[in-house]
Scaffold this motif. Structure first.
Motif, short mmCIF file in Angstrom:
data_model
loop_
_atom_site.label_atom_id
_atom_site.label_comp_id
_atom_site.label_asym_id
_atom_site.label_seq_id
_atom_site.Cartn_x
_atom_site.Cartn_y
_atom_site.Cartn_z
N VAL A 457 -22.41 -10.22 -25.59
CA VAL A 457 -22.94 -11.14 -24.57
C VAL A 457 -24.32 -10.67 -24.13
O VAL A 457 -24.67 -9.50 -24.30
CB VAL A 457 -22.02 -11.20 -23.31
N GLY A 458 -25.08 -11.59 -23.57
CA GLY A 458 -26.39 -11.23 -23.05
C GLY A 458 -26.26 -10.70 -21.63
O GLY A 458 -25.54 -11.28 -20.82
N VAL A 459 -26.91 -9.57 -21.35
CA VAL A 459 -26.90 -9.04 -19.97
C VAL A 459 -28.36 -8.82 -19.54
O VAL A 459 -29.24 -8.63 -20.39
CB VAL A 459 -26.08 -7.73 -19.87
N PRO A 460 -28.60 -8.85 -18.22
CA PRO A 460 -29.99 -8.75 -17.75
C PRO A 460 -30.64 -7.43 -18.17
O PRO A 460 -29.99 -6.39 -18.20
CB PRO A 460 -29.84 -8.80 -16.23
N ASP A 461 -31.90 -7.50 -18.51
CA ASP A 461 -32.66 -6.31 -18.90
C ASP A 461 -34.05 -6.43 -18.28
O ASP A 461 -34.68 -7.49 -18.36
CB ASP A 461 -32.76 -6.26 -20.43
N GLU A 462 -34.48 -5.34 -17.66
CA GLU A 462 -35.75 -5.38 -16.95
C GLU A 462 -36.91 -5.75 -17.84
O GLU A 462 -37.76 -6.56 -17.50
CB GLU A 462 -36.01 -4.01 -16.35
N LEU A 469 -25.05 -6.91 -25.03
CA LEU A 469 -24.05 -5.89 -24.72
C LEU A 469 -22.91 -6.11 -25.72
O LEU A 469 -22.41 -7.23 -25.84
CB LEU A 469 -23.52 -6.09 -23.29
N ALA A 470 -22.54 -5.03 -26.43
CA ALA A 470 -21.42 -5.16 -27.38
C ALA A 470 -20.16 -4.61 -26.73
O ALA A 470 -20.15 -3.49 -26.22
CB ALA A 470 -21.72 -4.41 -28.66
N VAL A 471 -19.10 -5.41 -26.74
CA VAL A 471 -17.81 -4.99 -26.18
C VAL A 471 -16.84 -4.92 -27.36
O VAL A 471 -16.65 -5.90 -28.08
CB VAL A 471 -17.32 -6.00 -25.13
N VAL A 472 -16.27 -3.74 -27.55
CA VAL A 472 -15.53 -3.49 -28.79
C VAL A 472 -14.10 -3.01 -28.50
O VAL A 472 -13.89 -2.21 -27.58
CB VAL A 472 -16.29 -2.42 -29.62
N VAL A 473 -13.17 -3.53 -29.30
CA VAL A 473 -11.79 -3.02 -29.26
C VAL A 473 -11.56 -2.33 -30.61
O VAL A 473 -11.80 -2.93 -31.66
CB VAL A 473 -10.78 -4.18 -29.12
N SER A 492 -27.61 -4.94 -41.86
CA SER A 492 -27.60 -6.40 -42.02
C SER A 492 -28.56 -7.15 -41.10
O SER A 492 -28.91 -8.29 -41.40
CB SER A 492 -26.20 -6.96 -41.76
N VAL A 493 -28.94 -6.57 -39.97
CA VAL A 493 -29.80 -7.33 -39.05
C VAL A 493 -31.05 -6.54 -38.70
O VAL A 493 -31.10 -5.32 -38.86
CB VAL A 493 -29.05 -7.72 -37.74
N VAL A 494 -32.04 -7.27 -38.19
CA VAL A 494 -33.29 -6.60 -37.80
C VAL A 494 -33.03 -5.66 -36.62
O VAL A 494 -32.10 -5.86 -35.84
CB VAL A 494 -34.38 -7.62 -37.42
N ARG A 495 -33.91 -4.66 -36.52
CA ARG A 495 -33.69 -3.57 -35.56
C ARG A 495 -33.58 -4.05 -34.11
O ARG A 495 -32.75 -3.57 -33.35
CB ARG A 495 -34.86 -2.59 -35.69
N TRP A 496 -34.41 -5.01 -33.76
CA TRP A 496 -34.42 -5.40 -32.34
C TRP A 496 -33.19 -6.20 -31.93
O TRP A 496 -32.98 -6.45 -30.76
CB TRP A 496 -35.71 -6.12 -31.97
N TRP A 497 -32.34 -6.56 -32.90
CA TRP A 497 -31.07 -7.20 -32.55
C TRP A 497 -30.02 -6.17 -32.13
O TRP A 497 -29.02 -6.51 -31.54
CB TRP A 497 -30.51 -7.95 -33.76
N LEU A 498 -30.23 -4.89 -32.47
CA LEU A 498 -29.16 -3.90 -32.28
C LEU A 498 -28.89 -3.65 -30.80
O LEU A 498 -29.81 -3.28 -30.05
CB LEU A 498 -29.54 -2.57 -32.95
N PRO A 499 -27.66 -3.84 -30.37
CA PRO A 499 -27.35 -3.60 -28.95
C PRO A 499 -27.55 -2.12 -28.58
O PRO A 499 -27.22 -1.24 -29.38
CB PRO A 499 -25.88 -3.98 -28.82
N GLU A 500 -28.06 -1.90 -27.38
CA GLU A 500 -28.13 -0.54 -26.85
C GLU A 500 -26.94 -0.26 -25.95
O GLU A 500 -26.58 0.87 -25.72
CB GLU A 500 -29.37 -0.33 -25.97
N ARG A 501 -26.39 -1.34 -25.39
CA ARG A 501 -25.29 -1.16 -24.43
C ARG A 501 -23.96 -1.42 -25.14
O ARG A 501 -23.80 -2.46 -25.80
CB ARG A 501 -25.45 -2.15 -23.27
#
Ligand code: AMP
Length: 543
Positions: A457-462, A469-473, A492-501
């Motif tokens: 999901v998208g979460v606010p970022d300054e 935000l990746a939520v994983v089970v 598989s995806v470009v670097r700026w797609w990678l979630p940090e959270r």
């Protein structure tokens, strides 16, 4: 030219008579946990008539709403024909809604009668005092309901009120046959009223799209309270396919026991049902060899699930897309003819091509149609005889555009007409002005060996306004670090797609129809109920 062909109304009554006349020996099978109840179409049709007569004796008139609060079982199916064909409107109630929403829906639709399963009586009893329009409650099945429910009639008693036979009225094909409310994840639920004509034509669309015939035994896992179980009960009836109904035994062990005992060949359901079934299969190895094909939709179907079904179960998992507002069949993802087997997955993971009868277009933010290049994204709009033209007693002009329904789904379309949904418009992640597809990230994550389920999901970022935000089970006994998962996605995806959270949880919150509840995930994150670790710094959108 004045007249051409005969004016036969397209009504469910026509389908009812057809199934009964031609396929009297086909059967409806209800699972009762451990054993099955079998009835022929011939027997079911006689009970449909008795139900219609019984409802008429209660004063049900054309146009009246009759609610059902019921699992997938024979009596619910009887109401599927009795109520619309007597001219009343079948209102299937979602038994997983919170009680206040359930009451709100019954009151909005002004249901006069509710048919309820004995096992669901406590749910109805809790809201009964708040349902002023409901004059009669009919209880299916035995059990002591005490005083909780107040006055009620036993379903079987209602059926014995007539000597059999019913004079089916002539109906206007444009009159309402059934209604279903949206699940209300983004606001109050809205009612969609299906006409006889739309349901008749939709049944033919299901026939074609699901490639059904009287050779099939169709297991309807999709709840009959959710968009008419995708129209499969009507299609099965008119084609003489046996209809297998799992009642409330929807956990993987119940479904697998039913499959083992009754040997369906075809089914349909949401991805979470099938991933549960796969996990159960891996542990317990039930015999599901009768099942050859399964249509899967309601949310994006992970490639890993389609592959596992093919390789481990020998079942073709076919992705489809639709909505409450589209009856629901809109697209289906069969690989084009002549596709070499090694290329098939490219198409199977897509949302699919529009089925005949559905026109589909994708508009960009300026309202122009996007290039059919499989890249340009915009909002999907659809049009067709089983796409809703309005909501019941609710104005929603923002959902319609020049006679097209605005689906709220965002995606692209390729030169062969394959649509790929990348997001719900309300779930789109816009990072530094650029879109990141949550669906693609989820799909990839679910392909990782340690991951059982994932939501992004998208979460606010300054800095970037929004970041994923990746939520994983994790699968039982498995684990991975955010860095492992980032490295895996990075292939598989470009670097700026990678979630940090990253948040690791026991279960992804789900809606009443088993879809990821992203609104709740965002709210839980904002409230701190979902805790995330942050690794690395926010990746910059690189243009
Ligand atoms: P509902 O009205 O509850 O059936 O929800 C309809 C929504 O489910 C659609 O608008 C999509 O957002 C989602 N949906 C259904 N099928 C798919 C699919 N195959 N891929 C992605 N999203 C889907």
């Amino acid at each position: 030219m004045e007249s051409t062909m005969q004016e036969v109304p397209l009504t469910l009554t026509e389908l009812f008579h057809h199934g009964r006349r031609v396929f009297g020996s086909s059967e409806v099978v209800t699972w009762e946990g451990g054993h099955a109840r079998h009835s022929t179409f011939h027997e079911v049709a006689a009970r449909v008539e008795r139900l219609a007569a019984g409802l008429r004796s209660l004063g049900v008139q054309p146009g009246d709403r009759v609610g059902t609060l019921s699992w997938n079982r024979q009596e619910h199916f009887e109401a599927y024909f009795a109520v619309p064909c007597m001219g009343a409107v079948l209102h299937t109630l979602n038994l997983r809604l919170p009680p206040h929403q359930l009451a709100q829906i019954v009151n909005h639709a002004a249901d006069r009668v509710i048919i309820v399963d004995a096992s669901l009586v406590p749910l109805l009893a809790a809201i009964r005092p708040h349902l002023p329009t409901v004059e009669h409650v009919v209880v299916v099945g035995g059990g002591d309901h005490g005083d909780a429910l107040g006055e009620h009639i036993a379903y079987e008693d209602l059926l014995t009120r007539s000597a059999g036979g019913f004079e089916w009225p002539e109906l206007d094909e444009r009159s309402a046959a059934a209604m279903c409310y949206t699940t209300g994840t983004t606001g109050d639920p809205k009612g969609v009223a299906y006409s006889h004509r739309s349901m008749y034509l939709h049944a033919f669309a299901v026939w074609g799209a699901f490639r059904l015939s009287d050779r099939e035994r169709v297991l309807a896992i999709v709840p009959m309270f959710h968009v008419n179980a995708w129209g499969t009960p009507y299609a099965a009836w008119m084609l003489g396919a046996d209809l297998l109904l799992p009642d409330r035994f929807l956990h993987a062990d119940g479904i697998c026991s039913f499959i083992q005992a009754e040997r369906p060949t075809f089914t349909g359901g949401v991805p979470s049902i099938f991933s549960g079934m796969l996990a159960y299969f891996r542990e317990n190895h039930p015999d599901v060899s009768s099942l050859k094909r399964a249509v899967c939709g309601g949310s994006a179907v992970p490639a890993s699930l389609i592959e596992a079904f093919r390789d481990e179960l020998d079942i073709e998992l076919i992705q489809a897309w639709g909505m409450t507002e589209t009856s629901p069949i809109g697209t289906i993802a069969y690989p084009p003819r002549d596709t070499p087997p090694e290329d098939e997955m490219r198409y199977r993971v897509k949302t699919g091509r529009a089925v005949p009868g559905v026109a589909l277009r994708i508009l960009d933010e300026d309202g122009s149609e996007v290039e059919r290049d499989g890249v340009a994204v915009g909002e999907i709009e659809v049009r067709g005889p089983w796409i809703t033209g309005s909501y019941y007693n609710a104005s929603a002009p923002e959902k319609f555009h020049d006679g097209w329904l605005k689906t709220g789904d965002v995606g692209n379309i390729d030169p062969l007409g394959f649509v790929q949904i990348t997001d719900r418009s309300k779930d789109v992640i816009k990072s530094g002005g650029e879109w990141i597809s949550s669906v693609e990230l989820e799909n990839l994550l679910m392909g990782h060996e340690a991951v059982a389920d994932a939501a992004v999901v998208g979460v606010p970022d300054e800095k970037w306004q929004e970041r994923p935000l990746a939520v994983v089970v994790f699968r039982p006994g498995a684990s991975a670090t955010p860095d492992d998962l980032r490295a895996y996605l990075g292939d598989s995806v470009v670097r700026w797609w990678l979630p940090e959270r990253w948040a690791f949880v026991d279960e992804i919150p789900k809606t009443s129809v088993g879809k990821q509840d992203k609104k709740k995930i965002r709210a839980d994150y904002a409230a701190g109920t979902i805790e995330a670790v942050q690794v690395a710094t926010s990746g910059a959108p690189v243009r």
